[in-house]
Design a protein around this motif. Structure first.
Motif, PDB file in Angstrom:
ATOM      1  N   LYS A 140     -38.745  -4.736 -13.837  1.00 60.84           N
ATOM      2  CA  LYS A 140     -38.716  -4.665 -12.372  1.00 60.84           C
ATOM      3  C   LYS A 140     -38.691  -6.072 -11.761  1.00 60.84           C
ATOM      4  O   LYS A 140     -37.944  -6.350 -10.817  1.00 60.84           O
ATOM      5  CB  LYS A 140     -39.930  -3.883 -11.867  1.00 60.84           C
ATOM      6  N   LYS A 141     -39.528  -6.977 -12.328  1.00 64.86           N
ATOM      7  CA  LYS A 141     -39.551  -8.363 -11.834  1.00 64.86           C
ATOM      8  C   LYS A 141     -38.177  -9.015 -11.989  1.00 64.86           C
ATOM      9  O   LYS A 141     -37.662  -9.649 -11.077  1.00 64.86           O
ATOM     10  CB  LYS A 141     -40.594  -9.175 -12.624  1.00 64.86           C
ATOM     11  N   ARG A 142     -37.593  -8.841 -13.176  1.00 66.30           N
ATOM     12  CA  ARG A 142     -36.283  -9.455 -13.443  1.00 66.30           C
ATOM     13  C   ARG A 142     -35.198  -8.839 -12.553  1.00 66.30           C
ATOM     14  O   ARG A 142     -34.337  -9.537 -12.029  1.00 66.30           O
ATOM     15  CB  ARG A 142     -35.937  -9.287 -14.925  1.00 66.30           C
TER      16      ARG A 142
ATOM     17  N   GLU B 246     -35.561  -7.431  -9.605  1.00 67.72           N
ATOM     18  CA  GLU B 246     -35.712  -7.854  -8.198  1.00 67.72           C
ATOM     19  C   GLU B 246     -35.178  -9.270  -7.975  1.00 67.72           C
ATOM     20  O   GLU B 246     -34.658  -9.600  -6.901  1.00 67.72           O
ATOM     21  CB  GLU B 246     -37.182  -7.765  -7.781  1.00 67.72           C
ATOM     22  N   GLN B 247     -35.289 -10.120  -8.992  1.00 69.13           N
ATOM     23  CA  GLN B 247     -34.774 -11.489  -8.878  1.00 69.13           C
ATOM     24  C   GLN B 247     -33.261 -11.536  -9.018  1.00 69.13           C
ATOM     25  O   GLN B 247     -32.608 -12.409  -8.455  1.00 69.13           O
ATOM     26  CB  GLN B 247     -35.426 -12.378  -9.955  1.00 69.13           C
TER      27      GLN B 247
ATOM     28  N   GLY C 204     -42.327  -2.803 -16.117  1.00 71.15           N
ATOM     29  CA  GLY C 204     -42.907  -3.823 -15.238  1.00 71.15           C
ATOM     30  C   GLY C 204     -42.182  -5.158 -15.384  1.00 71.15           C
ATOM     31  O   GLY C 204     -41.846  -5.828 -14.387  1.00 71.15           O
TER      32      GLY C 204
ATOM     33  N   GLU D  45     -35.344  -9.114 -20.884  1.00 73.14           N
ATOM     34  CA  GLU D  45     -36.509 -10.005 -20.762  1.00 73.14           C
ATOM     35  C   GLU D  45     -37.188 -10.189 -22.117  1.00 73.14           C
ATOM     36  O   GLU D  45     -37.741 -11.266 -22.402  1.00 73.14           O
ATOM     37  CB  GLU D  45     -37.491  -9.412 -19.744  1.00 73.14           C
TER      38      GLU D  45
END
Length: 637
Positions: free
Chosen positions: A167-169, A171-172, A164, A54
């Motif tokens: 985690k977003k990346r 989960e996607q 953080g 990211e």
């Protein structure tokens, strides 16, 4: 044993096979060890790796890792390797200039830092690292530091912020990191470890996944590793010796408990964790031994007498056992049957006394190590004979090993099944070692020469230094270790000295003597000097003073002159030179504490060409060590 082709694939396989075994034990805020399973660890690795993607890091990136040993280090390391990047590690004892050189020369765009102090070091030298854009910090930092970093063009993130983002990346796209891991190849660059030293430019040793993996199949021959076993980790993890242990443990479903190389902390952690294994440098084992003796001396009386008696019994018992079982190193063709006949009866006669010693004394010492300790591995310098004998006498197994950063690092290790003292163990699997004379001819066992090694653990080369690589690594893969030694008839190695200049202290610190000598030679009282200290606790020096200057000083200060040699023994002369050495070599002149010269011997006779000096006027160190053996020994008494 067939291993996966990269280090992240090893971790992935272990997490799938035994997900609930613990891989890490780290202290919480209350100082209690908290475990982390392989399953949780691998999930954290994927989230951290996704965070790196990211932030724009990618396959082929170089990522700084400025930290000492802690559980986040291995998470970060495996995350970096999972995206096909390589890390550039260093410890917190590094100076700002060293860190700047390492991160700048290796073209890092992102670096991890253990704490705000390391961030301050980086920011103070930002101009030397033009490509660096992001620093991720493990410990907490304040808003003022974030603003300061921003003014320097650096984005400062806490490790939790990176995770953080990850985690977003994740989960996607939960399979993204698994796909990246699967692209990895055995020959991919895993790390660039810059060798310690005070020369202007440290050398960046390029090590691949395969360099590390090459060593792992030998472990079952060396030690009896069982799933769930725990290693106590105390060494700086960026160093290649501790780093390989971070890979050994997961490979065999072991756990790592993070401690400190401080006696009181380490012994408390031994009791809390009750580890089976610990890898450490000779200085740590020596401090454990010294601490035991110090404790015994304080008690005195009968306790001291009994302890010394049983240590003597244990030493003799261990020697006779080794003789009987063929565990003495074989340099010149020992007759094993004769050894067994000579050793058997004394061994048997001493056994009841040794058993009594175990009951009264030694079992209590083993209890200090938690009661489950199987063996320690000693590396990063030669294990002093008296330390080796002491642990053997009390029944604690130490397996001495040998290697270099350039060999990732293991070349040889003693085996638990036949740990022969007096050598650094048997050569590991699929590794060739030869000992050669000055013309490059191979020498038979028992003859001293230069140690050469060829195998899958030998580095890819020095980063952006092809000319230096060519000096030590031949086209057919033989690496010149720079060490002198000899082979035994059992394919073991004994180290006898160093052909190259680097001094390795007992604590594993690498010291380049030339800059220290150059600094001391700046003194108005010094003509020549050679720093010594291989396998010792500290550095010392042989110093040839400027005779005219010393004589003049003596006359001016009314110091009696019988003859020049006697004058050099006078306390006023020694104090004069001691003050200069202390002024020239210290923190204020850029030297680290372990690079200071603690003792010296003044020599009346200058070094001469053909004796101590080469025809190029360079000091022949091995020759000086031979000629001044007695004087050097006195410096370390």
């Amino acid at each position: 044993m067939e291993l996966e082709r990269t280090l992240p694939l090893v971790i992935k396989a272990r997490a799938e096979t035994m997900p609930q075994i613990n891989i890490q034990y780290a202290k919480d805020e209350a100082g209690q060890f908290k475990p982390k399973t392989y399953e949780a660890f691998f999930k954290e690795v994927q989230i951290t790796a996704a965070g790196l993607l990211e932030l724009g890091e990618k396959r082929g990136s170089h990522i700084g890792l400025i930290s000492d040993n802690r559980q986040e280090w291995l998470v970060t390391d495996i995350a970096v390797l999972s995206i096909g990047a390589a890390d550039v590690p260093r410890g917190c004892d590094s100076t700002d200039k060293e860190i700047a050189y390492i991160l700048g020369f290796s073209e890092c765009t992102l670096s991890f830092a253990e704490n705000p102090k390391q961030v301050e070091k980086i920011l103070s030298q930002k101009q030397e690292m033009p490509l660096l854009k992001t620093i991720v910090v493990y410990d907490q930092f304040d808003a003022a530091l974030k603003n300061k970093a921003s003014e320097s063009g650096i984005t400062l993130l806490h490790f939790s912020e990176l995770q953080g983002l990850g985690k977003k990346r994740y989960e996607q796209n939960p399979d993204e990191i698994l796909r990246e891991i699967d692209k990895g190849q055995r020959d991919d660059l895993a790390t660039i470890i810059f060798t310690s030293g005070t020369t202007g430019e440290p050398k960046g040793v390029m090590l691949s996944h395969g360099n590390f993996l090459h060593q792992l199949p030998s472990l079952p021959l060396i030690a009896d590793l069982r799933p769930g076993d725990i290693w106590l980790s105390v060494l700086p993890v960026w160093h290649s010796f501790e780093r390989i242990m971070q890979y050994v443990a997961p490979c065999y479903y072991n756990g790592i408990a993070y401690s400190k190389p401080v006696g009181s902390i380490m012994l408390a952690d031994f009791k809390a964790v009750r580890p089976q294994w610990m890898a450490s440098v000779p200085r740590i084992w020596e401090s454990v031994r010294d601490g035991i003796y110090r404790n015994i001396r304080q008690h005195g009386g009968l306790k001291k007498t009994l302890f010394n008696f049983f240590v003597s019994v244990g030493t003799a018992h261990a020697y006779m056992r080794n003789m009987t079982l063929g565990l003495l190193p074989n340099f010149h063709g020992r007759i094993r049957a004769l050894d067994a006949i000579v050793g058997f009866i004394p061994w048997m006669l001493l056994s009841p006394l040794k058993a009594l010693g175990n009951l009264l004394v030694f079992n209590k010492l083993k209890a200090l190590l938690g009661g489950r300790f199987k063996a320690g591995i000693s590396g990063g310098g030669a294990l002093p004979s008296q330390v080796d004998k002491f642990f053997s006498a009390v029944g604690i197994t130490l397996l001495e090993g040998y290697g270099l950063t350039e060999t990732a690092p293991v070349i040889a290790v003693r085996r638990m099944s036949n740990p022969r003292p007096g050598c650094v163990g048997q050569i590991i699997l699929n590794t060739e070692v030869k000992v050669v004379d000055e013309k490059g001819n191979s020498l038979p066992p028992g003859h001293q020469g230069l140690i050469m090694v060829r195998g899958g653990q030998v580095m890819k080369g020095y980063y952006k230094k092809p000319e230096l690589t060519a000096k030590v690594l031949s086209s057919d893969g033989w690496f010149n270790t720079g060490d002198l030694g000899m082979l035994t008839y059992d394919n073991e190695i004994k180290i006898t000295g160093r052909a190259k200049d680097t001094i390795v202290l007992r604590g594993g610190e690498n010291v380049e003597p030339a800059p220290i000598e150059a600094k001391i030679n700046e003194s108005e009282w010094v003509s020549q000097c050679m720093v010594v200290g291989q396998d010792q606790k500290y550095l010392a020096a042989l110093i040839v003073p400027k005779q005219d200057a010393i004589m003049a000083f003596a006359q001016e200060n009314n110091i009696p002159i019988v003859d020049y040699e006697t004058l050099l023994l006078q306390p006023e002369i020694n104090e004069l030179i001691a003050n200069d050495v202390a002024d020239l070599v210290g923190p204020h002149t850029g030297f680290k504490p372990f690079e200071r010269v603690f003792k010296f011997k003044l020599l009346a006779k200058p070094f001469e060409v053909g004796r101590e000096l080469s025809h190029k006027q360079e000091i022949m160190r091995h020759r000086v060590v031979e000629l001044y053996k007695k004087e050097i020994a006195e410096l370390f008494e």
